[in-house]
Design an enzyme around this catalytic site. Structure first.
Site, PDB file in Angstrom:
ATOM      1  N   LYS A 122     -16.993  64.555  87.712  1.00 30.62           N
ATOM      2  CA  LYS A 122     -18.617  64.603  87.984  1.00 30.62           C
ATOM      3  C   LYS A 122     -18.788  65.589  89.176  1.00 30.62           C
ATOM      4  O   LYS A 122     -19.685  66.293  89.105  1.00 30.62           O
ATOM      5  CB  LYS A 122     -19.388  63.292  88.350  1.00 30.62           C
ATOM      6  CG  LYS A 122     -19.344  62.400  86.879  1.00 30.62           C
ATOM      7  CD  LYS A 122     -20.569  61.172  87.263  1.00 30.62           C
ATOM      8  CE  LYS A 122     -20.726  60.572  85.900  1.00 30.62           C
ATOM      9  NZ  LYS A 122     -21.667  59.435  86.139  1.00 30.62           N
ATOM     10  N   LYS A 204     -14.495  63.508  72.676  1.00 29.41           N
ATOM     11  CA  LYS A 204     -15.217  62.272  72.629  1.00 29.41           C
ATOM     12  C   LYS A 204     -16.630  62.601  72.452  1.00 29.41           C
ATOM     13  O   LYS A 204     -17.368  63.611  73.099  1.00 29.41           O
ATOM     14  CB  LYS A 204     -15.171  61.034  73.870  1.00 29.41           C
ATOM     15  CG  LYS A 204     -15.866  60.225  73.777  1.00 29.41           C
ATOM     16  CD  LYS A 204     -15.843  59.406  74.996  1.00 29.41           C
ATOM     17  CE  LYS A 204     -16.576  58.123  75.033  1.00 29.41           C
ATOM     18  NZ  LYS A 204     -16.796  57.796  76.650  1.00 29.41           N
ATOM     19  N   LYS A 207     -23.173  62.006  75.199  1.00 37.19           N
ATOM     20  CA  LYS A 207     -24.871  61.990  75.198  1.00 37.19           C
ATOM     21  C   LYS A 207     -25.114  63.266  75.915  1.00 37.19           C
ATOM     22  O   LYS A 207     -26.262  63.916  75.896  1.00 37.19           O
ATOM     23  CB  LYS A 207     -25.531  60.863  75.756  1.00 37.19           C
ATOM     24  CG  LYS A 207     -24.955  60.344  77.145  1.00 37.19           C
ATOM     25  CD  LYS A 207     -25.776  59.198  77.428  1.00 37.19           C
ATOM     26  CE  LYS A 207     -25.054  58.441  78.755  1.00 37.19           C
ATOM     27  NZ  LYS A 207     -25.707  57.293  79.153  1.00 37.19           N
TER      28      LYS A 207
END
Ligand code: TRP
Length: 341
Positions: A122, A204, A207
């Protein structure tokens, strides 16, 4: 065993999980998490949280955060989690989360947090906003879990490291101050539940993917769902059969199986000799059919804010009652003087 312990042992075990109200929930979130949560409601005492405090580790537009908080709660209910059998609440409504966060932060090592792979990922993605909250995020998550004496935490594989840290913090605290926290177990869904991107099936489904065709949202409408499946990336073969290297088809077979309950063999037999085009359409239709009732329930709930607020209130009341008891216990163990009454 004393009476209190006895009463405790008759109670159902706590299961706890949380979803961030940031971004749309995908069918990966649905299959990997929320859909299975319903199956816990008889055996456990389930507590599910909308973790709005976690969401602000990344900059949010306040109006969007507010709307998504309602939406996430509505998705929980629309997916079948009844507020009678599940405690559903919003994290920032229960101040104990912030309180325990601090106590635990003082028992978490800088080195431990530095090793968290999600922090590294992140911070690479948000290079302009590597804030302290992003770094201490797993401590708040540990607080969420440990506040309720949680036994089981259903989470995606990407949260496994955070869960292990929560266990380490609990064990450390217990060893210094005596038995305080239940050491939680993780419940990671079976690998078949890992839903991959429709556009890059080795990755994967996420969203936050920039390609809108890569992921399917729980709340996408029927036409959108079918269109995204029609565009799903497959391979140059034509046979609907699971095999190494056929990531796209493997993923579509998994999705079909998860939504229809049919086995892989049944699906392979059903689509024998029928080609990819027909299969992709069938997957899209199966997903759209399965999600239609979720979507219509969601629309009803979103039109009834007072109801959602009554769920939030009841959930927060119960969560606060439980969590506040734990904070008092922790404060006492730490040597904080109780506020005189
Ligand atoms: N970190 C989790 C995620 O991003 C969300 C979360 C916050 C959570 N607190 C939790 C999950 C406690 C399980 C238990 O998916």
């Amino acid at each position: 065993m004393n009476a209190a312990n006895n009463a405790q042992s008759e109670k159902k075990k706590i299961i706890f999980s949380g979803v961030q109200p940031s971004g749309v929930l995908t069918i990966g979130n649905y299959l990997g998490a929320i859909k299975n949560w319903k199956s816990f409601e008889e055996e456990y005492d389930p507590i599910y949280c909308v973790v709005d405090m976690h969401a602000i580790t990344v900059r949010q537009t306040p109006a969007d955060l507010r709307r998504r908080t309602y939406e996430t709660l509505a998705v929980y209910i629309a997916c079948g989690l009844s507020p009678e059998k599940n405690t559903l609440f919003v994290q920032s409504h229960v101040p104990s989360h912030a309180e325990l966060n601090w106590a635990l932060a003082c028992h978490t090592m800088f080195g431990e947090l530095s090793r968290m792979t999600q922090f590294k990922d992140k911070s690479a993605k948000n290079a302009g906003n590597i804030n302290a909250g992003l770094f201490t995020y797993p401590v708040l998550m540990a607080a969420d879990i440990l506040l309720y004496g949680t036994s089981l935490v259903p989470v995606g594989i990407d949260q496994k490291q955070h869960l292990e840290l929560a266990r380490d913090i609990a064990i450390r605290f217990n060893s210094v101050y005596g038995d305080t926290f239940t050491v939680p177990e993780g419940y990671i869904p079976p690998a078949g539940m890992k839903i991959m991107s429709l556009q890059e099936p080795a990755k994967k489904m996420s969203k936050s993917d920039e390609n809108v065709n890569a992921s399917v949202a729980i709340l996408d409408d029927r036409d959108t769902i079918i269109r995204k499946f029609k565009r799903a990336v497959t391979d140059s073969d034509t046979i609907v059969k699971k095999a190494d290297g056929k990531d796209g088809i493997n993923n579509l077979i998994n999705i079909h199986s998860c939504f229809t309950g049919k086995s892989v063999e049944e699906i392979e037999r059903e689509f024998d000799g029928r080609g990819y085009g027909e299969f992709k359409l069938a997957v899209g239709e199966a997903v759209a059919d399965a999600l239609a009732p979720v979507r219509s329930e969601f629309d009803k709930l979103m039109a009834d804010k007072p109801y959602l607020e009554s769920v939030m209130k009841n959930g927060a009341d119960r969560a606060h009652y439980l969590a506040n008891k734990m904070v008092s216990k922790v404060y006492r163990k730490l040597g904080f003087v109780a506020r005189p009454r």
